[in-house]
Motif scaffolding. Sequence first.
Motif, PDB file in Angstrom:
ATOM      1  N   PHE A  33       0.802  -1.218   0.000  1.00  0.00           N
ATOM      2  CA  PHE A  33       0.000   0.000   0.000  1.00  0.00           C
ATOM      3  C   PHE A  33       0.837   1.271   0.000  1.00  0.00           C
ATOM      4  N   TYR A  34       2.015   1.209  -0.620  1.00  0.00           N
ATOM      5  CA  TYR A  34       2.830   2.390  -0.819  1.00  0.00           C
ATOM      6  C   TYR A  34       2.808   2.813  -2.291  1.00  0.00           C
ATOM      7  N   TYR A  35       3.002   4.099  -2.472  1.00  0.00           N
ATOM      8  CA  TYR A  35       3.229   4.642  -3.803  1.00  0.00           C
ATOM      9  C   TYR A  35       4.735   4.870  -3.947  1.00  0.00           C
ATOM     10  N   TYR A  36       5.276   4.517  -5.102  1.00  0.00           N
ATOM     11  CA  TYR A  36       6.707   4.662  -5.336  1.00  0.00           C
ATOM     12  C   TYR A  36       6.940   5.714  -6.405  1.00  0.00           C
ATOM     13  N   HIS A  37       7.702   6.723  -6.029  1.00  0.00           N
ATOM     14  CA  HIS A  37       7.895   7.912  -6.856  1.00  0.00           C
ATOM     15  C   HIS A  37       9.343   8.002  -7.338  1.00  0.00           C
ATOM     16  N   TRP A  38       9.490   8.710  -8.423  1.00  0.00           N
ATOM     17  CA  TRP A  38      10.807   9.161  -8.862  1.00  0.00           C
ATOM     18  C   TRP A  38      10.843  10.684  -8.783  1.00  0.00           C
ATOM     19  N   ILE A  39      11.861  11.178  -8.134  1.00  0.00           N
ATOM     20  CA  ILE A  39      12.052  12.610  -7.897  1.00  0.00           C
ATOM     21  C   ILE A  39      13.501  12.928  -8.215  1.00  0.00           C
ATOM     22  N   ARG A  40      13.739  14.038  -8.876  1.00  0.00           N
ATOM     23  CA  ARG A  40      15.108  14.378  -9.222  1.00  0.00           C
ATOM     24  C   ARG A  40      15.452  15.779  -8.747  1.00  0.00           C
ATOM     25  N   GLN A  41      16.747  16.018  -8.674  1.00  0.00           N
ATOM     26  CA  GLN A  41      17.228  17.316  -8.217  1.00  0.00           C
ATOM     27  C   GLN A  41      18.378  17.781  -9.090  1.00  0.00           C
ATOM     28  N   LEU A  47      13.916  20.011  -5.542  1.00  0.00           N
ATOM     29  CA  LEU A  47      13.446  18.705  -5.962  1.00  0.00           C
ATOM     30  C   LEU A  47      12.324  18.830  -6.988  1.00  0.00           C
ATOM     31  N   GLU A  48      12.346  17.938  -7.965  1.00  0.00           N
ATOM     32  CA  GLU A  48      11.334  17.926  -9.019  1.00  0.00           C
ATOM     33  C   GLU A  48      10.664  16.555  -9.072  1.00  0.00           C
ATOM     34  N   TRP A  49       9.376  16.530  -8.879  1.00  0.00           N
ATOM     35  CA  TRP A  49       8.617  15.277  -8.953  1.00  0.00           C
ATOM     36  C   TRP A  49       8.448  14.862 -10.412  1.00  0.00           C
ATOM     37  N   MET A  50       8.732  13.573 -10.696  1.00  0.00           N
ATOM     38  CA  MET A  50       8.673  13.092 -12.069  1.00  0.00           C
ATOM     39  C   MET A  50       7.467  12.195 -12.322  1.00  0.00           C
ATOM     40  N   GLY A  51       7.195  11.303 -11.397  1.00  0.00           N
ATOM     41  CA  GLY A  51       6.095  10.376 -11.614  1.00  0.00           C
ATOM     42  C   GLY A  51       6.011   9.370 -10.486  1.00  0.00           C
ATOM     43  N   VAL A  52       4.970   8.523 -10.557  1.00  0.00           N
ATOM     44  CA  VAL A  52       4.694   7.576  -9.477  1.00  0.00           C
ATOM     45  C   VAL A  52       4.033   6.331 -10.035  1.00  0.00           C
ATOM     46  N   ILE A  53       4.287   5.205  -9.359  1.00  0.00           N
ATOM     47  CA  ILE A  53       3.563   3.974  -9.642  1.00  0.00           C
ATOM     48  C   ILE A  53       2.944   3.506  -8.331  1.00  0.00           C
ATOM     49  N   ASP A  93      21.052  15.018 -13.340  1.00  0.00           N
ATOM     50  CA  ASP A  93      20.556  15.317 -12.002  1.00  0.00           C
ATOM     51  C   ASP A  93      20.888  14.176 -11.054  1.00  0.00           C
ATOM     52  N   VAL A  94      20.529  14.375  -9.796  1.00  0.00           N
ATOM     53  CA  VAL A  94      20.476  13.272  -8.847  1.00  0.00           C
ATOM     54  C   VAL A  94      19.038  12.766  -8.840  1.00  0.00           C
ATOM     55  N   TYR A  95      18.883  11.461  -9.027  1.00  0.00           N
ATOM     56  CA  TYR A  95      17.560  10.860  -9.105  1.00  0.00           C
ATOM     57  C   TYR A  95      17.295  10.054  -7.835  1.00  0.00           C
ATOM     58  N   TYR A  96      16.115  10.309  -7.249  1.00  0.00           N
ATOM     59  CA  TYR A  96      15.729   9.636  -6.015  1.00  0.00           C
ATOM     60  C   TYR A  96      14.478   8.788  -6.229  1.00  0.00           C
ATOM     61  N   CYS A  97      14.464   7.671  -5.570  1.00  0.00           N
ATOM     62  CA  CYS A  97      13.265   6.865  -5.425  1.00  0.00           C
ATOM     63  C   CYS A  97      12.716   7.148  -4.028  1.00  0.00           C
ATOM     64  N   ALA A  98      11.423   7.353  -3.922  1.00  0.00           N
ATOM     65  CA  ALA A  98      10.820   7.656  -2.625  1.00  0.00           C
ATOM     66  C   ALA A  98       9.471   6.957  -2.521  1.00  0.00           C
ATOM     67  N   TYR A 115       9.861   7.187   2.984  1.00  0.00           N
ATOM     68  CA  TYR A 115      11.180   6.588   2.775  1.00  0.00           C
ATOM     69  C   TYR A 115      11.809   7.158   1.512  1.00  0.00           C
ATOM     70  N   TRP A 116      13.119   7.289   1.543  1.00  0.00           N
ATOM     71  CA  TRP A 116      13.907   7.776   0.413  1.00  0.00           C
ATOM     72  C   TRP A 116      15.094   6.848   0.173  1.00  0.00           C
ATOM     73  N   GLY A 117      15.472   6.739  -1.087  1.00  0.00           N
ATOM     74  CA  GLY A 117      16.743   6.115  -1.398  1.00  0.00           C
ATOM     75  C   GLY A 117      17.864   7.131  -1.213  1.00  0.00           C
ATOM     76  N   GLN A 118      19.067   6.681  -1.394  1.00  0.00           N
ATOM     77  CA  GLN A 118      20.218   7.563  -1.174  1.00  0.00           C
ATOM     78  C   GLN A 118      20.480   8.463  -2.380  1.00  0.00           C
ATOM     79  N   GLY A 119      19.858   8.173  -3.491  1.00  0.00           N
ATOM     80  CA  GLY A 119      20.020   8.985  -4.693  1.00  0.00           C
ATOM     81  C   GLY A 119      21.041   8.406  -5.650  1.00  0.00           C
ATOM     82  N   ALA A 120      20.809   8.588  -6.917  1.00  0.00           N
ATOM     83  CA  ALA A 120      21.728   8.135  -7.960  1.00  0.00           C
ATOM     84  C   ALA A 120      22.121   9.331  -8.811  1.00  0.00           C
ATOM     85  N   GLN A 121      23.399   9.629  -8.857  1.00  0.00           N
ATOM     86  CA  GLN A 121      23.890  10.737  -9.661  1.00  0.00           C
ATOM     87  C   GLN A 121      23.992  10.299 -11.111  1.00  0.00           C
TER      88      GLN A 121
END
Length: 126
Positions: A33-41, A47-53, A93-98, A115-121
């Motif tokens: 029951f979580y939504y998983y997002h991609w956010i980049r900086q 931070l810029e929201w990109m999308g969600v599943i 950018d740095v891309y985050y999963c949240a 929750y956040w991931g550590q980010g991927a450059q």
Amino acid sequence: QAQLQESGPGLVKPSQTLSLTCTVSGASIATGFYYYHWIRQPPGKGLEWMGVISYSGSTYYAPHLKIRTGITRDTSKNQVTLQLLSVTPEDTDVYYCAASKTLNLGQAAVKLYDYWGQGAQVAGAS
């Protein structure tokens, strides 16, 4: 407690497709029951929201990125994948999963996510 880990190539050439994977542990992406997002900086910017599943597999995208963004999932691997087509230097950018319990369409504020991931450059390769 969920943990998120982004992975993918650190370099991408212009016009290529960027593919990043978010591996989730401690929670099922299909039943948790979580939504998983991609956010980049971008460098020096917010931070810029990109999308969600969603946990049911529904996807939503930022309007200005929708035409070249795809978010999919592999429930057998408990992974969520981002694909960004035709990358340009502006995608460096740095891309985050949240993860969040709420849909948070278009929202990138840190406090909205559990929750956040550590980010991927991701850098541009010439």
